[in-house]
Scaffold this motif. Structure first.
Motif, mmCIF file in Angstrom:
data_model
loop_
_atom_site.group_PDB
_atom_site.id
_atom_site.type_symbol
_atom_site.label_atom_id
_atom_site.label_comp_id
_atom_site.label_asym_id
_atom_site.label_seq_id
_atom_site.Cartn_x
_atom_site.Cartn_y
_atom_site.Cartn_z
ATOM 1 N N GLY A 276 0.812 -1.197 0.000
ATOM 2 C CA GLY A 276 0.000 0.000 0.000
ATOM 3 C C GLY A 276 0.851 1.256 0.000
ATOM 4 O O GLY A 276 2.084 1.228 0.070
ATOM 5 N N PHE A 277 0.194 2.377 -0.037
ATOM 6 C CA PHE A 277 0.859 3.667 -0.119
ATOM 7 C C PHE A 277 1.697 3.949 1.127
ATOM 8 O O PHE A 277 2.861 4.319 1.046
ATOM 9 N N PHE B 272 6.432 4.049 2.792
ATOM 10 C CA PHE B 272 7.182 5.022 3.559
ATOM 11 C C PHE B 272 7.679 4.461 4.880
ATOM 12 O O PHE B 272 8.795 4.731 5.324
ATOM 13 N N PHE B 273 6.829 3.670 5.547
ATOM 14 C CA PHE B 273 7.190 3.215 6.896
ATOM 15 C C PHE B 273 7.994 1.921 6.875
ATOM 16 O O PHE B 273 8.724 1.650 7.795
ATOM 17 N N ARG B 274 7.865 1.114 5.801
ATOM 18 C CA ARG B 274 8.672 -0.101 5.689
ATOM 19 C C ARG B 274 9.279 -0.124 4.276
ATOM 20 O O ARG B 274 8.897 -0.896 3.431
#
Length: 173
Positions: A163-164, A168-170
């Motif tokens: 996903g979006f 960014f976080f992983r």
């Protein structure tokens, strides 16, 4: 043309003499030099004179009920005519339907249909031979069995879609 005096005109049209004098004074009605009124002039102003009925003849009295009855009878006659027309139309269309059904009847089982018929070929007059079955790779022969397309065993699975926010976080997952 016939000329009438004021008295004769009042009796003929059953109107008051003063009405005739008022019409002459207003210029609606004119009289001759001999003080008589032309019948054509009277007809122009007052219309056709009403003929008096003899007392011996029966006088019809039109009541509102008789006028309504007459109107209703006319409407009934009109509706009867419309009903007859509708019946004629219905029988015409019914005949058309029956004719179409006869034309569209299914063929008998012992009869050959257009798709069952083979064109007759005269070998003596038609030197063409029947074309052989060509295998051009586009059509499959009818006699062969349907073969499965082999799937290679070492197919790698596609990575799971991310996903979006997970990008960014992983980022290296």
């Amino acid at each position: 043309m016939k000329t009438l005096t004021v008295l004769e005109l009042s009796k003929l049209y059953n109107i008051n003499r003063q009405t005739i004098y008022n019409n002459i004074k207003k210029g609606i009605l004119s009289k001759n030099s001999d003080n008589k009124i032309d019948l054509a002039e009277a007809i122009r102003v007052f219309g056709e004179p009403v003929k008096k009925q003899d007392v011996k003849e029966p006088v019809k009295i039109d009541s509102p009920n008789s006028a309504e009855v007459l109107l209703l009878r006319q409407q009934i006659d009109m509706l009867k005519n419309q009903l007859d027309d509708a019946k004629d139309r219905e029988s015409f269309y019914q005949n058309q339907i029956e004719t179409m059904q006869r034309l569209l009847e299914a063929p008998k089982p012992n009869m050959t249909t257009f798709t069952d018929q083979k064109p007759s070929q005269d070998i003596a007059t038609d030197p063409r031979s029947e074309p052989g079955v060509k295998n051009d790779g586009l059509t499959t022969p009818v006699e062969t069995e349907n073969k499965r397309i082999p799937v290679p065993e070492h197919v790698e699975q596609e990575p799971e879609k991310r996903g979006f926010w997970s990008r960014f976080f992983r980022p290296y997952d």
